[in-house]
Structure formats: C-alpha cells, structure tokens
Design an enzyme around this catalytic site. Sequence first.
Site, PDB file in Angstrom:
ATOM      1  N   HIS A   1       0.963  -0.558  -0.137  1.00 39.38           N
ATOM      2  CA  HIS A   1      -0.504   0.111   0.022  1.00 39.38           C
ATOM      3  C   HIS A   1       1.160   1.561  -0.314  1.00 39.38           C
ATOM      4  O   HIS A   1       1.640   0.800   0.469  1.00 39.38           O
ATOM      5  CB  HIS A   1      -0.895  -0.109   0.930  1.00 39.38           C
ATOM      6  CG  HIS A   1       0.145   0.023   2.711  1.00 39.38           C
ATOM      7  ND1 HIS A   1       0.409   1.609   3.171  1.00 39.38           N
ATOM      8  CD2 HIS A   1       0.058  -1.127   3.540  1.00 39.38           C
ATOM      9  CE1 HIS A   1       1.178   0.765   4.520  1.00 39.38           C
ATOM     10  NE2 HIS A   1       0.746  -0.463   4.249  1.00 39.38           N
ATOM     11  N   ASP A   2       0.571   2.364  -1.340  1.00 36.69           N
ATOM     12  CA  ASP A   2       1.077   3.801  -0.992  1.00 36.69           C
ATOM     13  C   ASP A   2       2.157   3.698  -1.470  1.00 36.69           C
ATOM     14  O   ASP A   2       3.596   4.509  -1.202  1.00 36.69           O
ATOM     15  CB  ASP A   2       1.232   4.720   0.323  1.00 36.69           C
ATOM     16  CG  ASP A   2      -0.837   4.367   0.930  1.00 36.69           C
ATOM     17  OD1 ASP A   2      -1.091   5.254   0.642  1.00 36.69           O
ATOM     18  OD2 ASP A   2      -0.599   3.691   2.125  1.00 36.69           O
TER      19      ASP A   2
ATOM     20  N   GLY B   1       4.694  -1.155   2.270  1.00 32.27           N
ATOM     21  CA  GLY B   1       3.915  -0.253   2.158  1.00 32.27           C
ATOM     22  C   GLY B   1       5.143   1.322   2.417  1.00 32.27           C
ATOM     23  O   GLY B   1       5.836   0.869   3.029  1.00 32.27           O
TER      24      GLY B   1
END
Length: 267
Positions: free
Chosen positions: A121-122, A139
């Site tokens: 994520h991100d 992440g």
Amino acid sequence: MSAIHPTAIVDGSAHLAGGVVIGPWCTVGPGVRLEADVHLVSHVVVQQDTTVGARTVIHPFAVIGGDPQHNGYRGEPVRLEIGTDNSIREHSTFNRGTPQGSGVTRVGSNGLFMTGAHVGHDAIVGDHVVMANQATLGGHARIGDRVFLGGLCAVHQNGRVGQGAIIGGLAAVTRDVIPYGSAWGNHAQLQGLNLIGLKRKGYGKDAVRRLLAAFRDLFEGGRGKAGGVFADRLDAVEAGYADLPEIMEITAFIREGGKRPLCLPGA
C-alpha cells in the site's frame, strides 16, 4: 470494442476502453478503469478502485487493487493507479493505498512484475522496473525508474531504492539504496555501482570511471581527497563532481532522506 468471456464477472460501474480483453473467470470490481487494449488473461481479480493503463497484460491468479494490508484500514476510498505497457505475471498482488498514507498506490509504465511480485500500500514504483519472482515491496516504499529487484528480495516499508539501482536476490533491504547502486546480501550491503545497468544505458568507459571515482570519494574517502566524516565527504563530492548529473542525483537522494538509514558498503 471489448471482448468479455461469458464466465467473467464485470461490475456495472467499471469502465472498459476499446480493445479490452477479459478472459475466463476474471472478476472486475467497482470503480475499475481498464484502458485501451488491456488484457486480463484468465482468473484475474481487479478488486476495485483501480486504473490499469493501456496495453497492460495481467496473467492468471493475480490480485490487483486489493485492500491494503494495514490493521487501520476500515474500508475508506483508496486507489491503485497502474501505467501503460506493463506485464504482470501470475499470482502478483498490488494493494491500494491507505488513508493514513497518500491514499494511492502508483505503479509506472513498461514494467515487468514476475510471478508473485508484491507491491504494498502507498508504494510508488517508477517506469521500466523489473521485479523478479516473489520480490516484495513494503508499504510506502519508493522505487525509482529502471530499478531491478532480484527474486525473493524485500524492500522494507518506507524504504527507498534510487533510479537505476539493482538489488540482488534474497536481499533484505532495510536501508535506502542510492541511485545506480548495487546492493545484495542479508541484510543488503552496498557493493558498488550497477555497472551492468550503466553500460546498458550507454555509458562509456570514461564516464563509468568518473562515476566510480566519485563513489569511492563519497563512500571510501577515495585517495584522501575528502576524508573526514560522511557529511564532509558528501559536501566535497557535491562540489567536486557538480558536472555529473548522476552524482548530483545520488547526493540529492541522500539529503532528501534526512535521518533515514542509508545502505552503505559493509554496513
């Protein structure tokens, strides 16, 4: 016009551009946008709120746009954006962003993501990136253009790998790797510059020699030119190699990281 296999399930809110091919047993969820000539081979899940750029091919059992693997995620609207002309191979997983982060995971164009590659994520992934089998990004990782990540390597959350770097297989990357660096080992150590990548990019012998000299002055003190603590050598290299954009990119990368740990030779 799109071609959708009768066994595929496509949400009514999904946008399919011309030439999209959706193969057997694929699932395309809400808020998904597939640009021109995207091909989902079979058994692909594009979960939701994801854009896949033109001519990208996604192979069986990949899960793209899945929920972020984050204990704080509560179903908020977050996205995944993938560029054009990527090849995403079997069992790869790309997660959407988090509200705690940027809210968006971004993957560039012309990438090759081999079997089991994971983009957390991100994360931000540049163009022409190769992630070999089972390579993993935690992440918020940031991966520059033309990076090669070897099989089963892992970049720690918030980790940075600069443009043109190469990471060896099985490496645990817990420190930032400079642009054009070559790092491997567990935990990964900086072994020098990515000479193969530089040569493939068209650098001649004289250019490579100067880059190596700057590398030695920065990380080893060279031939006694810089000496002192690392901060002094960083200043000296910036002044002495100001005409080399690659070295300026390396020093800028280091300064941008602030107090983040840096992958060093033998560190």
